[in-house]
Design a protein around this motif. Structure first.
Motif, mmCIF file in Angstrom:
data_model
loop_
_atom_site.group_PDB
_atom_site.id
_atom_site.type_symbol
_atom_site.label_atom_id
_atom_site.label_comp_id
_atom_site.label_asym_id
_atom_site.label_seq_id
_atom_site.Cartn_x
_atom_site.Cartn_y
_atom_site.Cartn_z
ATOM 1 N N ASP A 1 0.530 -0.918 0.145
ATOM 2 C CA ASP A 1 0.265 -0.072 0.321
ATOM 3 C C ASP A 1 0.919 1.073 -0.092
ATOM 4 N N THR A 8 -1.812 14.487 -2.437
ATOM 5 C CA THR A 8 -3.176 14.986 -1.465
ATOM 6 C C THR A 8 -3.422 16.727 -1.772
ATOM 7 N N SER A 35 -13.010 13.190 -0.685
ATOM 8 C CA SER A 35 -13.442 13.165 0.774
ATOM 9 C C SER A 35 -14.446 14.065 1.330
ATOM 10 N N ALA A 110 -11.265 4.585 7.684
ATOM 11 C CA ALA A 110 -10.696 3.102 5.956
ATOM 12 C C ALA A 110 -11.429 3.420 5.072
ATOM 13 N N GLN A 112 -12.323 5.659 3.663
ATOM 14 C CA GLN A 112 -11.234 7.047 2.357
ATOM 15 C C GLN A 112 -10.340 6.145 1.829
ATOM 16 N N ARG A 113 -8.863 5.095 3.109
ATOM 17 C CA ARG A 113 -8.243 4.938 2.340
ATOM 18 C C ARG A 113 -8.466 3.949 1.438
ATOM 19 N N ARG A 116 -7.104 4.247 -2.826
ATOM 20 C CA ARG A 116 -5.903 3.934 -2.492
ATOM 21 C C ARG A 116 -5.832 3.171 -3.278
ATOM 22 N N VAL A 132 -5.212 11.544 6.852
ATOM 23 C CA VAL A 132 -6.005 9.836 5.809
ATOM 24 C C VAL A 132 -4.989 9.435 5.210
ATOM 25 N N PHE A 133 -3.564 10.283 4.412
ATOM 26 C CA PHE A 133 -2.206 9.781 4.123
ATOM 27 C C PHE A 133 -1.295 10.279 4.318
#
Ligand code: CDP
Ligand code: CDP
Length: 223
Positions: A1, A8, A35, A110, A112-113, A116, A132-133
């Motif tokens: 990941d 961003t 988001s 989770a 939002q992630r 990826r 988030v990132f």
């Protein structure tokens, strides 16, 4: 990941995040995460259930169980197209109120992630680079002065046949800015390693170009 690159783009309302995120994603063939749409979908689903914006527990439960699908520019809530409904003013206001609740933010983390995926992601919001990132390769904090932002919003509304007074937009924008920057959980702020870009006097195209140059400089430095 951690190998899938993320860019961003955080910043205040109407700074151009969504427009610029799509422009950069198109140039790189990356996916996009809006988001803010997740907060708005949580708001819409809560409103439809008659939940009030002060009921943190109920809203967090809605966020946790959110049944949404993003598909080729369309957004579905519980199987029905909701892209238009989530843009309503009432939904935006509800979203900005419940976005202050830690449990609501946690419930959406989770989800939002999960956006990826290869070859990469451009994520726009308020806390993409900070929460988030945090391991994003490139973090942009996109700003523009409040007058430029209100003027942009006015034009955007005009194109949809809605006329709004600049004074009212300015007032609403200052209110939203204050709420987003002053909340205790994940307030709007640049990450320590973010590049701040002032787009007050830049077109969306010029802003996309500026981010592409930051991205290329980064790639060069890493090669
Ligand atoms: O209304 P506007 O276009 O500025 O916002 P949006 O990006 O559609 O997001 C709606 C609301 O969700 C914002 O007012 C923020 O308070 C909140 N939000 C957030 O807290 N964190 C994010 N990453 C994205 C949105
Ligand atoms: O996502 P965010 O709320 O930050 O802003 P947006 O919805 O992408 O942009 C708000 C409006 O400003 C849109 O109509 C954009 O086309 C416009 N815009 C602009 O006029 N100049 C820029 N440099 C960026 C966006």
């Amino acid at each position: 990941d951690g190998l899938v690159p993320v860019i961003t783009i955080d910043g205040p309302t109407a700074s151009g995040k969504g427009t610029v995120a799509h422009g950069v994603a198109r140039r790189l063939g990356f996916a996009v995460l809006d988001s803010g749409a997740l907060y708005r979908l949580t708001a819409l689903a809560s409103l439809r259930r008659g939940i009030v914006a002060t009921d943190e527990q109920a809203v967090a439960a809605v966020a946790e169980a959110l049944d949404v699908r993003f598909d080729g520019g369309h957004i579905y809530l519980e199987g029905h197209e909701a892209g238009h409904d989530i843009r309503q003013e009432q939904v935006g206001n509800f979203a900005s109120q419940v976005a202050a609740f830690g449990s609501v933010r946690q419930a959406l983390l989770a989800r939002q992630r999960a956006f990826r995926r290869p070859p990469g992601l451009v994520a726009d919001g308020r806390d993409m680079g900070t929460v988030v990132f945090p391991d994003a390769v490139l973090k942009v904090f996109l700003v523009a002065d409040v007058n430029a932002r209100a003027e942009r919003r006015r034009k955007q509304l005009m194109e949809k046949g809605i006329s709004a007074k600049l004074q009212d937009l300015l007032r609403d924008m200052r209110e939203r800015d204050a709420r987003d920057t002053q909340r205790a959980v994940a307030p709007l702020a640049p990450a320590a390693d973010a590049h701040t870009l002032d787009s007050s006097r830049m077109t969306a195209q010029e802003t996309v170009q500026a981010i592409m140059e930051l991205w290329q400089a980064k790639a060069k430095a890493e090669a």
